[in-house]
Design an enzyme around this catalytic site. Structure first.
Site, mmCIF file in Angstrom:
data_model
loop_
_atom_site.group_PDB
_atom_site.id
_atom_site.type_symbol
_atom_site.label_atom_id
_atom_site.label_comp_id
_atom_site.label_asym_id
_atom_site.label_seq_id
_atom_site.Cartn_x
_atom_site.Cartn_y
_atom_site.Cartn_z
ATOM 1 N N ASP A 181 0.406 -1.365 0.206
ATOM 2 C CA ASP A 181 0.276 0.318 0.042
ATOM 3 C C ASP A 181 1.166 1.618 -0.388
ATOM 4 O OD1 ASP A 181 -2.638 1.498 -0.708
ATOM 5 O OD2 ASP A 181 -2.849 0.909 1.982
ATOM 6 N N HIS A 225 2.406 3.462 -9.356
ATOM 7 C CA HIS A 225 2.833 1.695 -8.971
ATOM 8 C C HIS A 225 3.662 1.283 -10.430
ATOM 9 C CE1 HIS A 225 -1.532 2.139 -8.145
ATOM 10 N NE2 HIS A 225 -2.082 2.914 -8.538
ATOM 11 N N LEU A 260 11.477 -20.621 -3.577
ATOM 12 C CA LEU A 260 10.814 -19.241 -3.742
ATOM 13 C C LEU A 260 9.550 -19.453 -3.946
ATOM 14 C CD1 LEU A 260 10.175 -17.130 -1.162
ATOM 15 C CD2 LEU A 260 10.965 -15.296 -4.017
HETATM 16 C C1 IPE Z 1 -1.658 -0.091 -3.449
HETATM 17 O O1 IPE Z 1 -1.712 1.347 -3.374
HETATM 18 C C2 IPE Z 1 -1.152 -0.413 -4.734
HETATM 19 C C3 IPE Z 1 -3.374 -1.102 -5.327
HETATM 20 C C4 IPE Z 1 -3.425 -1.404 -4.180
HETATM 21 C C5 IPE Z 1 -2.884 -2.062 -6.354
HETATM 22 P P1 IPE Z 1 -2.493 2.711 -3.827
HETATM 23 O O2 IPE Z 1 -3.002 3.101 -5.175
HETATM 24 O O3 IPE Z 1 -3.715 1.792 -2.742
HETATM 25 O O4 IPE Z 1 -1.757 3.558 -3.046
HETATM 26 P P2 IPE Z 1 -2.438 4.847 -2.280
HETATM 27 O O5 IPE Z 1 -2.938 4.106 -0.840
HETATM 28 O O6 IPE Z 1 -2.750 5.641 -2.373
HETATM 29 O O7 IPE Z 1 -1.298 5.592 -1.485
HETATM 30 MG MG MG Z 2 -4.050 2.724 -0.983
#
Ligand code: IPE
Ligand code: MG
Length: 226
Positions: free
Chosen positions: A2, A19, A113
């Site tokens: 996250d 991402h 792994l």
């Molecule tokens: C996690 O990062 C990635 C996915 C759920 C694909 P987020 O997209 O939830 O990032 P924040 O929480 O908005 O910072």
């Molecule tokens: Mg998030």
């Protein structure tokens, strides 16, 4: 995993940049786990609920997933890593489903792994699909046991996790491996996923080492156990 969006926002970049950086971080964590002798790594990449995000973000995430499958699987295989995906795969494009199946069969005998990606996954979904399988097999109610149910979950035949790590500051499970996390040690860090590196992993492992795992017993019992 996250915090990708916030990582990007801090840098005035679009969420997708976070991402992309998140995929890089994952590459590093997989390598670090392999080097440290971790035998199983399972990551929550996309939840059943993530479809609710803006359409453009979902499209970009699918694009990234596709590219990662195309570009990373050969390297995983060279490094002796078994690759699996758990979740409702019918939610993905045919191309992604084919790449997943091919990657799973290519790497199925690798043992260094076991790397599992939870995608279009939810812990509740997993329990429901296990119950459906049991019922389809015609198992009688009085025959149902914990181990029988566990054998029908997506993580059947995998050990239960010792350590759960959530990045990004929230302290919740968010429908990850609900059944399997019953006795797992939980670790929460404010680090945003793109910043989570080998040193951050070592901190999590160090925290784990300080925990006393009792599985319902008392400390005294554990001290006197053979
Ligand atoms: C996690 O990062 C990635 C996915 C759920 C694909 P987020 O997209 O939830 O990032 P924040 O929480 O908005 O910072
Ligand atoms: Mg998030």
């Amino acid at each position: 995993m996250d915090g990708n969006g916030r990582w990007a926002k801090q840098r005035l970049m679009p969420r997708v940049a976070g991402h992309r950086k998140g995929v890089e971080a994952l590459r590093g964590v997989i390598r670090a786990c392999a080097e440290r002798g971790v035998t199983h790594l399972t990551v929550f990449a996309f939840s059943s609920e993530n479809w609710r995000r803006p359409k453009e973000e979902v499209t970009l995430l699918m694009e990234l997933f596709l590219r990662a499958l195309e570009n990373e699987v050969a390297r995983l295989h060279e490094n002796g890593i078994r690759f699996r995906v758990i979740g409702e795969l019918s939610g993905f494009s045919g191309r992604i489903q084919t790449l997943i199946r091919d990657a799973e069969s290519l790497t199925r005998d690798n043992t260094r792994l076991v790397f599992t990606v939870a995608a279009n996954y939810g812990g509740r979904w997993d329990i429901v699909q296990a119950v459906k399988k049991l019922m389809a097999e015609g198992v009688a109610a009085e025959e149902v046991s914990e181990s029988m149910l566990a054998q029908h979950l997506s993580m059947a035949e995998m050990p239960v996790p010792d350590l759960f790590i959530r990045t990004g500051g929230e302290q919740r499970i968010s429908n990850f491996l609900l059944w399997q996390l019953a006795y797992t040690e939980l670790y929460f860090t404010d680090a945003l996923w793109p910043d989570f590196d080998a040193a951050a992993l070592d901190q999590a492992i160090a925290s784990y080492r300080t925990r006393e795992r009792r599985f319902g017993r008392t400390s005294e019992q554990l001290r006197s156990a053979p």
